[in-house]
Scaffold this active site. Structure first.
Site, short mmCIF file in Angstrom:
data_model
loop_
_atom_site.label_atom_id
_atom_site.label_comp_id
_atom_site.label_asym_id
_atom_site.label_seq_id
_atom_site.Cartn_x
_atom_site.Cartn_y
_atom_site.Cartn_z
N SER A 141 -3.79 15.50 7.50
CA SER A 141 -2.54 15.76 6.77
C SER A 141 -2.22 17.25 6.89
O SER A 141 -3.12 18.07 7.12
CB SER A 141 -2.75 15.41 5.29
OG SER A 141 -1.71 15.95 4.50
N TYR A 154 -7.49 15.69 -2.85
CA TYR A 154 -6.89 15.11 -1.65
C TYR A 154 -6.82 16.12 -0.51
O TYR A 154 -7.24 15.85 0.61
CB TYR A 154 -5.48 14.59 -1.98
CG TYR A 154 -4.76 14.05 -0.77
CD1 TYR A 154 -5.12 12.83 -0.20
CD2 TYR A 154 -3.71 14.77 -0.15
CE1 TYR A 154 -4.47 12.34 0.93
CE2 TYR A 154 -3.06 14.28 0.96
CZ TYR A 154 -3.44 13.07 1.50
OH TYR A 154 -2.81 12.58 2.62
N1 LIG Z 1 2.77 9.44 3.56
C1 LIG Z 1 2.55 10.76 3.64
O1 LIG Z 1 3.37 11.60 3.21
C2 LIG Z 1 1.27 11.24 4.32
C3 LIG Z 1 1.21 12.59 4.71
C4 LIG Z 1 0.06 13.06 5.32
C5 LIG Z 1 -1.00 12.19 5.54
N2 LIG Z 1 -0.91 10.89 5.16
C6 LIG Z 1 -2.08 10.03 5.42
O2 LIG Z 1 -1.67 8.93 6.22
C7 LIG Z 1 -2.56 7.84 6.00
C8 LIG Z 1 -1.75 6.57 5.79
O3 LIG Z 1 -1.01 6.71 4.59
P1 LIG Z 1 0.46 6.10 4.41
O4 LIG Z 1 1.39 7.23 4.26
O5 LIG Z 1 0.76 5.07 5.43
O6 LIG Z 1 0.30 5.47 2.95
P2 LIG Z 1 0.26 3.96 2.44
O7 LIG Z 1 1.48 3.25 2.84
O8 LIG Z 1 -0.09 4.07 0.98
O9 LIG Z 1 -0.96 3.33 3.25
C9 LIG Z 1 -2.30 3.52 2.88
C10 LIG Z 1 -3.12 2.43 3.52
O10 LIG Z 1 -4.50 2.60 3.13
C11 LIG Z 1 -4.98 1.37 2.60
N3 LIG Z 1 -5.99 1.59 1.57
C12 LIG Z 1 -5.84 2.28 0.40
N4 LIG Z 1 -6.97 2.21 -0.31
C13 LIG Z 1 -7.84 1.47 0.41
C14 LIG Z 1 -9.17 1.04 0.20
N5 LIG Z 1 -9.83 1.35 -0.93
N6 LIG Z 1 -9.79 0.28 1.15
C15 LIG Z 1 -9.13 -0.04 2.28
N7 LIG Z 1 -7.87 0.34 2.55
C16 LIG Z 1 -7.24 1.08 1.62
C17 LIG Z 1 -3.75 0.70 2.01
O11 LIG Z 1 -3.91 -0.70 1.96
P3 LIG Z 1 -4.32 -1.57 0.66
O12 LIG Z 1 -3.69 -0.92 -0.53
O13 LIG Z 1 -3.80 -2.91 1.01
O14 LIG Z 1 -5.82 -1.52 0.64
C18 LIG Z 1 -2.69 1.04 3.05
O15 LIG Z 1 -2.76 0.14 4.12
C19 LIG Z 1 -3.44 8.23 4.82
O16 LIG Z 1 -4.70 8.68 5.30
C20 LIG Z 1 -2.70 9.38 4.19
O17 LIG Z 1 -3.56 10.26 3.50
C21 LIG Z 1 0.19 10.39 4.56
#
Ligand SMILES: NC(=O)c1ccc[n+]([C@@H]2O[C@H](COP(=O)([O-])OP(=O)(O)OC[C@H]3O[C@@H](n4cnc5c(N)ncnc54)[C@H](OP(=O)(O)O)[C@@H]3O)[C@@H](O)[C@H]2O)c1
Length: 257
Positions: A141, A154
């Protein structure tokens, strides 16, 4: 990197960036895409969407608890699958002052963002090396680049992901395994809702983040890490130039603005 005919495992594939990675690997010709998350209904819906493009295999797993990574690997083995590409994308954050966060939530976040990511990388590594065209893609991130007052744990987990990934990029450079850390900036997904975080900044789509990752994976330069989005990339470079105290202020402002 040519993924045709390979098996790709994507954690956090039930939505957001992970679901988009799964779709993209399927379109690029992966023979099998293993979809991992806790939400069975969402994994089943994505598997149905991908039917005809690839063999999509949903596996329900909680990676936020101790032993979660080991149980997932055992499940993959029981199904007779061998993984060529591992996308460690599952991650979550918690917004708020550290002192006010529930200790259990902090533990689960570190288990998911750090411990399971490292364990999955280590446990799948022998077969990635053996594959001859293996890859590890870890999602960090922009928060990896500066201390994030308001999301302290985080941000620290993502600094770990970036540092860990760049270090093993060097260690594995002669094994044929491609290693890449991808650092998105704010991206449209469920992330901010789950984290109870304000939606600040210029948002990219998950498709744009995956575009950035594939440009790096398919290019000839093989970078250890990439930052997605022009503004976010610029910010990551500026952050590297300013004194540490100023970085802390910038991180706090980014969360509060
Ligand atoms: N969105 C942003 O602004 C942003 C920015 C920088 C980095 N990121 C990173 O990008 C990655 C993906 O995030 P996203 O933005 O796509 O968010 P998201 O839509 O909330 O997706 C998160 C994913 O992780 C899974 N997850 C959460 N807790 C889990 C657990 N305990 N066991 C297994 N799976 C789990 C969720 O599925 P379930 O809830 O079904 O388990 C979901 O599929 C993350 O690593 C996040 O830190 C996001």
């Amino acid at each position: 990197m040519n993924v045709e005919g390979t098996t790709v495992l994507v954690t956090g594939a039930s939505g957001g960036i992970g679901a988009e990675f799964a779709r993209r690997f399927a379109r690029r010709g992966a023979a099998r895409v293993v979809l991992v998350a806790r939400s069975e209904d969402k994994l089943d819906a994505l598997a149905a969407e991908l039917k005809g493009t690839t063999e999509a295999i949903p596996i329900v797993a909680d990676l936020g608890v101790p032993g979660g990574a080991q149980r997932l690997v055992a499940d993959v083995r029981t199904r007779g699958l061998r993984i060529d590409t591992l996308v460690n994308n599952a991650g979550s954050g918690s917004y708020g002052d550290f002192a006010g966060l529930a200790p259990e939530r902090i533990g689960a976040e570190m288990q998911l963002n750090v411990v399971s990511l490292v364990e999955l990388t280590r446990l799948f590594l022998p077969e990635l090396v053996e594959s001859g065209r293996g890859a590890v893609v870890n999602i960090a991130s922009i928060t990896a680049y500066l201390p994030m007052s308001g999301m302290a744990v985080y941000g620290a987990t993502k600094a770990f992901v970036l540092s860990f990934t760049e270090a093993i990029w060097h260690e594995l450079r002669k094994t044929g395994v491609t290693v890449l850390a991808v650092s998105p900036g704010p991206t449209t997904s469920d992330f901010h809702r789950v984290a109870d975080a304000p939606e600040n900044g210029n948002f990219e789509t998950p498709q744009q983040v995956v575009d950035t990752a594939f440009r790096a994976l398919e290019g000839s330069r093989r970078p250890p890490s990439v930052v997605s989005g022009r503004t976010t990339r610029f910010q990551s470079r500026v952050i590297g130039l300013v004194p540490r105290r100023t970085r802390i202020t910038l991180g706090a402002r980014a969360m509060a603005s």
